[in-house]
Design a protein around this motif. Structure first.
Motif, PDB file in Angstrom:
ATOM      1  N   VAL A  25      37.068  35.547  37.252  1.00  0.00           N
ATOM      2  CA  VAL A  25      37.431  34.777  35.762  1.00  0.00           C
ATOM      3  C   VAL A  25      37.853  35.729  34.804  1.00  0.00           C
ATOM      4  O   VAL A  25      37.890  35.155  33.547  1.00  0.00           O
ATOM      5  N   ALA A  26      38.358  36.671  35.046  1.00  0.00           N
ATOM      6  CA  ALA A  26      38.872  37.724  34.062  1.00  0.00           C
ATOM      7  C   ALA A  26      40.391  37.075  33.477  1.00  0.00           C
ATOM      8  O   ALA A  26      40.784  36.479  34.405  1.00  0.00           O
ATOM      9  N   LYS A  27      40.697  37.764  32.505  1.00  0.00           N
ATOM     10  CA  LYS A  27      41.916  37.275  32.121  1.00  0.00           C
ATOM     11  C   LYS A  27      43.217  37.909  32.657  1.00  0.00           C
ATOM     12  O   LYS A  27      44.299  37.480  32.449  1.00  0.00           O
ATOM     13  N   PHE A  28      42.801  38.684  33.847  1.00  0.00           N
ATOM     14  CA  PHE A  28      43.896  39.366  34.540  1.00  0.00           C
ATOM     15  C   PHE A  28      43.788  38.786  35.769  1.00  0.00           C
ATOM     16  O   PHE A  28      42.815  38.400  36.298  1.00  0.00           O
ATOM     17  N   ASP A  29      44.849  39.242  36.908  1.00  0.00           N
ATOM     18  CA  ASP A  29      44.550  38.649  38.099  1.00  0.00           C
ATOM     19  C   ASP A  29      43.912  39.801  38.822  1.00  0.00           C
ATOM     20  O   ASP A  29      44.466  40.798  39.115  1.00  0.00           O
ATOM     21  N   GLU A  30      42.863  39.575  39.426  1.00  0.00           N
ATOM     22  CA  GLU A  30      41.980  40.441  39.929  1.00  0.00           C
ATOM     23  C   GLU A  30      42.190  40.924  41.088  1.00  0.00           C
ATOM     24  O   GLU A  30      42.811  39.791  42.004  1.00  0.00           O
ATOM     25  N   THR A  31      41.716  42.015  41.536  1.00  0.00           N
ATOM     26  CA  THR A  31      42.028  42.451  43.030  1.00  0.00           C
ATOM     27  C   THR A  31      40.753  41.888  43.739  1.00  0.00           C
ATOM     28  O   THR A  31      39.691  42.159  43.363  1.00  0.00           O
ATOM     29  N   GLY A  59      44.089  41.794  48.643  1.00  0.00           N
ATOM     30  CA  GLY A  59      44.928  40.989  47.913  1.00  0.00           C
ATOM     31  C   GLY A  59      44.499  40.774  46.537  1.00  0.00           C
ATOM     32  O   GLY A  59      43.882  41.572  45.843  1.00  0.00           O
ATOM     33  N   LYS A  60      45.084  39.633  45.643  1.00  0.00           N
ATOM     34  CA  LYS A  60      44.612  39.324  44.473  1.00  0.00           C
ATOM     35  C   LYS A  60      44.121  38.011  44.354  1.00  0.00           C
ATOM     36  O   LYS A  60      44.028  37.059  45.413  1.00  0.00           O
ATOM     37  N   ALA A  61      43.347  37.636  43.347  1.00  0.00           N
ATOM     38  CA  ALA A  61      42.565  36.384  43.330  1.00  0.00           C
ATOM     39  C   ALA A  61      43.585  35.243  43.289  1.00  0.00           C
ATOM     40  O   ALA A  61      43.200  34.207  43.522  1.00  0.00           O
ATOM     41  N   THR A 108      37.434  42.278  41.357  1.00  0.00           N
ATOM     42  CA  THR A 108      37.312  43.392  40.301  1.00  0.00           C
ATOM     43  C   THR A 108      36.033  43.301  39.401  1.00  0.00           C
ATOM     44  O   THR A 108      35.470  44.121  39.472  1.00  0.00           O
ATOM     45  N   MET A 109      35.973  42.385  38.720  1.00  0.00           N
ATOM     46  CA  MET A 109      34.978  41.976  37.732  1.00  0.00           C
ATOM     47  C   MET A 109      33.905  40.993  38.320  1.00  0.00           C
ATOM     48  O   MET A 109      32.983  40.677  37.761  1.00  0.00           O
ATOM     49  N   GLY A 110      33.953  40.427  39.547  1.00  0.00           N
ATOM     50  CA  GLY A 110      33.208  39.312  40.054  1.00  0.00           C
ATOM     51  C   GLY A 110      31.922  39.939  41.023  1.00  0.00           C
ATOM     52  O   GLY A 110      31.969  41.049  41.239  1.00  0.00           O
ATOM     53  N   PRO A 111      31.060  39.257  41.137  1.00  0.00           N
ATOM     54  CA  PRO A 111      29.930  39.314  41.881  1.00  0.00           C
ATOM     55  C   PRO A 111      30.365  39.372  43.356  1.00  0.00           C
ATOM     56  O   PRO A 111      31.423  38.882  43.757  1.00  0.00           O
ATOM     57  N   GLY A 112      29.514  40.222  43.924  1.00  0.00           N
ATOM     58  CA  GLY A 112      29.758  40.361  45.406  1.00  0.00           C
ATOM     59  C   GLY A 112      29.088  39.176  46.435  1.00  0.00           C
ATOM     60  O   GLY A 112      28.149  38.624  45.984  1.00  0.00           O
ATOM     61  N   VAL A 113      30.099  38.904  47.375  1.00  0.00           N
ATOM     62  CA  VAL A 113      29.521  38.075  48.215  1.00  0.00           C
ATOM     63  C   VAL A 113      29.492  38.472  49.693  1.00  0.00           C
ATOM     64  O   VAL A 113      30.325  39.071  50.087  1.00  0.00           O
TER      65      VAL A 113
END
Length: 231
Positions: free
Chosen positions: A34-40, A176-178, A217-222
């Motif tokens: 949910v970050a403002k950039f395209d997270e990896t 990849g990217k989100a 990048t900024m999210g929780p692990g699954v």
């Protein structure tokens, strides 16, 4: 560390005790980016290997079918025809001896991957102390020490990633990217897992892949169910 409202909301959808199938895990990772950039989107594989033993060190490279979503700057150490080949293949920087002081003294690191022809490794070796710690040293196993500079540069540009064990025997790689579709991420992930399975050390006793986690990048692990794809 205090997490923001969006992170907490995203994390609440993920059950820490559950081992997810690949498709579900990818869906959750995309939803929680949910970050403002395209997270990896990153993959972290904890192995049962012991990297202190030479026969259990894992290192290699694989071309992801959909790339990483990142534009990669390539530096090639080559001369003559091979230097021309590297330029033609799209390498951003090509050179030889003259690049040594620039990297050593001027702290120039405007590149992401280094490729070298075998005859240039004597020159590149002098940069071992600065390139090594940054993981930039060319290596035959990763396909970055080669006479086929055209293929090396093309593969890197197409989405080739290197994988290796860190000191804790974990492999960390981007897949990849989100913004990628779920199918693209799933294909990239499967390509990586197949490559890692192929290099399983024959001397390894016990479980090879102990845990696999996908995260942005900024999210929780699954956490994934490793029994589905480790051989």
């Amino acid at each position: 560390m205090k997490h923001g409202k969006k992170y907490v909301e995203a994390a609440s959808k993920i059950d820490k005790a559950t081992l997810y199938d690949t498709a579900d895990a990818i869906k959750l990772v995309k939803e929680s980016a949910v970050a403002k950039f395209d997270e990896t989107v990153e993959c972290h594989i904890r192995t049962g290997c012991d990297g202190r033993h030479a026969d259990q060190q894992i290192r290699g490279a694989v071309v992801l079918p959909h790339g990483t979503g990142k534009s990669v700057r390539v530096l090639v150490f080559a001369k003559g025809d091979k230097a021309d080949e590297a330029t033609a293949a799209g390498a951003e920087f090509v050179g030889g001896e003259e690049l040594i002081p620039k990297i050593q003294n001027e702290n120039w690191f405007e590149f992401d991957v280094v490729v070298a022809t075998p005859d240039m490794m004597g020159v590149v070796g002098r940069l071992g102390r600065v390139l090594g710690p940054k993981g930039l040293m060319p290596n035959p196993k990763a396909g970055t020490v080669t006479m086929d500079v055209t293929k090396a540069v093309s593969d890197i540009k197409a989405g080739k990633i290197e994988y290796r064990l860190d000191k804790s025997n974990i492999i960390h790689v981007p897949i990849g990217k989100a913004s990628f579709s779920e199918d693209q991420l799933a294909e990239n992930f499967q390509t990586l897992i197949d490559a890692i399975n192929k290099v399983k050390p024959s001397t390894l006793k016990g479980q090879y892949m102990k845990s696999v986690v996908l995260t942005s990048t900024m999210g929780p692990g699954v956490k994934l169910n490793v029994s589905k794809f480790s051989n």
